[in-house]
Design an enzyme around this catalytic site. Structure first.
Site, mmCIF file in Angstrom:
data_model
loop_
_atom_site.group_PDB
_atom_site.id
_atom_site.type_symbol
_atom_site.label_atom_id
_atom_site.label_comp_id
_atom_site.label_asym_id
_atom_site.label_seq_id
_atom_site.Cartn_x
_atom_site.Cartn_y
_atom_site.Cartn_z
ATOM 1 C CG HIS A 84 34.550 35.348 41.909
ATOM 2 N ND1 HIS A 84 34.294 36.374 41.754
ATOM 3 C CD2 HIS A 84 34.391 34.824 40.769
ATOM 4 C CE1 HIS A 84 33.921 36.909 40.383
ATOM 5 N NE2 HIS A 84 33.803 35.783 39.578
ATOM 6 C CD GLU A 87 35.183 38.827 45.048
ATOM 7 O OE1 GLU A 87 34.877 39.950 45.372
ATOM 8 O OE2 GLU A 87 34.456 38.009 44.413
ATOM 9 C CG HIS A 247 40.577 40.937 35.311
ATOM 10 N ND1 HIS A 247 39.518 39.902 35.057
ATOM 11 C CD2 HIS A 247 39.739 41.731 35.686
ATOM 12 C CE1 HIS A 247 38.282 40.142 35.536
ATOM 13 N NE2 HIS A 247 38.425 41.469 35.645
#
Ligand code: HPA
Length: 276
Positions: A84, A87, A247
């Site tokens: 992603h 990151e 998450h």
């Protein structure tokens, strides 16, 4: 040859050297959805780290491997995990694996992701087939255009293939999964959105929110691949309910939906392979 094309061809050659299967369908399995890649028949598993120029994922739930095999006989390549922008990867890196799927010969790309439900009629555990997107994440085609990959200004007016979506909707209903259609808004993350941002997104016409997929869709459309994208709605977006976002909960919902998603994706691949 441009540097990008050279890198893509080195990566594709490294994968081709490991298997005689020539995939026609590419699949990107997002957060916690790697079970699909594990389910391929006669799999050849190539860890991202063994493919030249491939980025390495850093998020729990995203181990990285490219798996080539078959789904009910259909030659398929699945990316288990993705990287992603949040990151710290450039969008060039984010879309590199999908471009390699295109170079390997995939004509259809199927992407999955985890997303937050903005539309109050959509519930955690439901699926959403993307009909369109709103991109707040940046564009992977920024920079010199590689004309051998695609045009400078690719059309995005029908980014999500209608025929594939109809086949996918039929596959979902046969498996008994609730699947809506809707608009996905891509945000950079990694912090979740504020309730005010989600109200804005709703006003703009978004039904679900997430931090991935759209860069890959743009790169795939640039190369002329047909695209289907499926969100696993893991939570109500910020402010849509009073629940805080976590998450761990996102992974727990994808884990709970694993067997349904596996069935749905398998059927979708088989149906997509029949698409004209
Ligand atoms: N927002 C952004 N990304 C997400 C969400 C969310 O609520 N849920 C899963 N991915």
């Amino acid at each position: 040859m441009s540097d990008l094309l050279a890198r893509l061809d080195e990566a594709a050659a490294a994968v081709r050297g490991r298997t005689t299967v020539r995939p026609t369908i590419g699949v990107v399995a997002g957060s916690g959805l790697g079970a699909f890649a594990d389910s391929l028949e006669d799999p050849v598993v190539v860890p991202f780290g063994e493919i030249p120029h491939f980025p390495a994922p850093t998020v729990p739930g995203h181990s990285g491997a490219l798996v080539v095999g078959r789904v009910a006989g259909v030659p398929t390549a699945a990316l288990k995990g993705r990287v992603h922008a949040y990151e710290g990867y450039s969008l060039d890196d984010v879309v590199f694996p999908v471009r390699v799927l295109g170079r390997l010969g995939a004509r259809i790309l199927i992407l999955t992701n985890a997303a937050g439900a903005i539309n109050p009629d959509f519930a955690p555990g439901d699926l959403m087939l993307l009909s369109d997107h709103i991109n707040l994440l940046g564009n992977p085609l920024t920079g010199p255009n590689q004309a051998r990959l695609g045009p400078r200004f690719p059309d995005m007016s029908a980014a999500y293939d209608r025929d594939l979506r109809e086949r996918a909707a039929a596959a979902c209903s046969r498996v008994g999964a609730t699947a809506h259609e809707g608009v996905y808004i891509a945000v950079p993350g990694p912090s979740y959105e504020t309730p005010a941002e989600i109200r804005m997104a709703r006003t703009l016409g978004a039904d679900a929110v997430g931090m991935s997929t759209v860069p890959e869709v743009i790169a795939a459309r640039h190369m002329g691949l047909r695209v289907l994208a499926l969100s696993c709605l893991t939570n109500r977006a910020a402010g849509v309910s009073d629940e805080p976002l976590d998450h761990g909960d996102v992974l727990a919902v994808t884990e709970r939906l694993k067997s349904t998603l596996l069935k749905v994706l398998t059927r979708i691949v088989v149906e997509a392979a029949k698409a004209p």
